[in-house]
Design a protein around this motif. Structure first.
Motif, mmCIF file in Angstrom:
data_model
loop_
_atom_site.group_PDB
_atom_site.id
_atom_site.type_symbol
_atom_site.label_atom_id
_atom_site.label_comp_id
_atom_site.label_asym_id
_atom_site.label_seq_id
_atom_site.Cartn_x
_atom_site.Cartn_y
_atom_site.Cartn_z
ATOM 1 N N UNK A 92 0.858 -1.185 0.000
ATOM 2 C CA UNK A 92 0.000 0.000 0.000
ATOM 3 C C UNK A 92 0.893 1.233 0.000
ATOM 4 N N UNK A 93 0.796 2.007 -1.076
ATOM 5 C CA UNK A 93 1.479 3.298 -1.118
ATOM 6 C C UNK A 93 0.487 4.359 -0.652
ATOM 7 N N UNK A 94 0.878 5.157 0.315
ATOM 8 C CA UNK A 94 -0.026 6.195 0.811
ATOM 9 C C UNK A 94 0.716 7.504 0.970
ATOM 10 N N UNK A 95 -0.035 8.589 0.915
ATOM 11 C CA UNK A 95 0.519 9.877 1.323
ATOM 12 C C UNK A 95 0.767 9.810 2.821
ATOM 13 N N UNK A 138 5.438 1.522 10.687
ATOM 14 C CA UNK A 138 4.323 1.065 9.862
ATOM 15 C C UNK A 138 4.443 1.473 8.393
ATOM 16 N N UNK A 139 5.396 2.319 8.053
ATOM 17 C CA UNK A 139 5.564 2.736 6.664
ATOM 18 C C UNK A 139 6.992 3.211 6.453
ATOM 19 N N UNK A 140 7.486 3.046 5.226
ATOM 20 C CA UNK A 140 8.832 3.489 4.875
ATOM 21 C C UNK A 140 8.714 4.555 3.785
ATOM 22 N N UNK A 141 9.261 5.730 4.068
ATOM 23 C CA UNK A 141 9.214 6.846 3.127
ATOM 24 C C UNK A 141 9.960 6.482 1.847
ATOM 25 N N UNK A 142 9.352 6.802 0.711
ATOM 26 C CA UNK A 142 9.911 6.450 -0.587
ATOM 27 C C UNK A 142 10.317 7.666 -1.412
ATOM 28 N N UNK A 272 4.429 13.616 0.548
ATOM 29 C CA UNK A 272 5.344 12.532 0.876
ATOM 30 C C UNK A 272 4.634 11.210 0.640
ATOM 31 N N UNK A 273 5.290 10.291 -0.067
ATOM 32 C CA UNK A 273 4.705 8.979 -0.335
ATOM 33 C C UNK A 273 5.519 7.888 0.336
#
Length: 376
Positions: A92-95, A138-142, A272-273
């Motif tokens: 899941x890519x999220x802002x 919970x998420x890694x900045x891309x 930021x994604x």
């Protein structure tokens, strides 16, 4: 004045790339060739992240096929997840501003920070706000980019574009467009109002913001998705657009369009994604490998130059590779190794992270935006 903003006129139709990488078709066991079915990795993302220029190499290396489902806007993303069975999406890519909601709703898996090369990231991106709950990741900045004033360079000077006040200039009445999402447009006008934290507003500040936004309505030609914004700027029917930045104008400039974007003196916003692993994914190990790949120096180079829309990247080694492979693009996006870079704008406070509203319910901002759009 009208601009074709139909469903068929969108980012996918403008920018879809062609071709696919060859994927291993067989393997040998005991001297016998047997078909090896590629693993499917289901991705939910903005358009571009599942296209060949980004995923072909990873697919070939891992005998997999990434199957993307594309959305526009964080609210649309959340709706798609909530309407799908648990385990539907592996990636899941999220802002970034939506990561806390994904975590609270139980839509994403907790990640092991040791699995990701945060030491290769610039310091400001190693523990990015909202991606962590305490020591839980919970998420890694891309990738990321800046939002400011997008403008037609034949009609608007850079000097004028360096203030959000240009949107109210009578010379551009009927030539101003909004990217149709309340957060970027209202956030920019909040900066114009002098709010250093543009989404953390008291009741009085929010009331003033609404009053200011309403005064812009007579200037506005309409509210557009990616395709409508792209087409309007390309044709010249839109001379100014509120709520976007280089993620659209960068693509247009490459095709020779007379457009640019600039961060005004009042400041800009950072989009930021980030990638997460979907809750109960059946391919969590492969999903982890993809996040590792896309945040590696090689993956970051591809991400910065994405055909769908360019972006800045957090990986220091990725910057080095970009400067070696494409110094013109590194300079254009401000990812230079010496001199003023995009990081200086972040560190000086000129750039603020785009966030969800802090003191008002999201519905208050969204409801106002809906009523603002209905005014003529």
């Amino acid at each position: 004045m009208s601009i074709d903003n139909s469903a068929g006129f969108n980012r996918r139709n403008f920018l879809k790339t062609t071709g696919a990488a060859a994927v291993p078709a067989s393997f040998f066991i005991g001297g016998t060739a047997r078909a090896q079915t590629p693993t499917t990795l289901n991705m939910l993302a903005w358009y571009g992240h599942g296209e060949p220029d980004i995923v072909a190499e990873f697919e070939a290396q891992n005998n997999c096929k990434i199957k993307p489902k594309y959305y526009t806007g964080g609210d649309n993303m959340l709706a798609l997840i909530s309407q799908s069975p648990v385990g539907t999406y592996d990636l899941i890519l999220s802002d970034a501003e939506y990561v806390p909601q994904l975590q609270k709703a139980g839509y994403v898996e907790k990640l092991n920070p040791k699995d990701y090369a945060f030491d290769d990231f610039f310091p400001e991106f190693q523990k990015f706000p909202g991606h962590w709950q305490g020591n839980d990741l919970y998420a890694v900045l891309t990738r990321f980019g800046f939002l400011g004033v997008a403008y037609n360079t034949d009609a608007v000077s850079e000097k004028k574009a360096r203030s959000y006040k240009v949107f109210w200039d009578p010379a551009y009445k009927g030539k101003v467009g909004h990217f149709d999402w309340y957060l970027p447009s209202m956030g920019q006008i909040s900066l114009l109002n002098g709010n250093k934290s543009p989404f953390d507003l008291s009741a009085a500040q929010f009331s003033k913001l609404k009053d200011t936004v309403k005064t812009l309505r007579p200037q506005v030609a309409g509210f557009f998705d990616y395709g409508g914004t792209f087409g309007g700027l390309k044709s010249g029917q839109l001379q100014l657009v509120c709520g976007i930045g280089d993620w659209i104008t960068g693509v247009l400039k490459k095709s020779g369009a007379k457009v640019d974007s600039v961060v005004p003196d009042e400041g800009g916003l950072q989009w930021t994604e980030s990638f997460s692993i979907g809750k109960a994914s059946k391919s969590q190990e492969l999903a982890k490998k993809f996040i590792q790949y896309i945040t590696s120096a090689k993956g970051q180079l591809a991400s910065a130059r994405m055909a769908a829309y360019p972006a800045m990247i957090p990986n220091k080694k990725g910057w080095v590779m970009l400067n070696a492979a494409d110094p013109a693009e590194a300079k254009r996006q401000g990812m230079v190794l010496t001199g003023h870079s995009c990081l200086d704008d972040i560190r000086s406070g000129k750039i603020r992270f785009r966030e969800l509203p802090r003191q008002q319910p999201i519905e208050d901002w969204n409801d106002f935006w809906s009523s603002y759009k209905m005014r003529t």
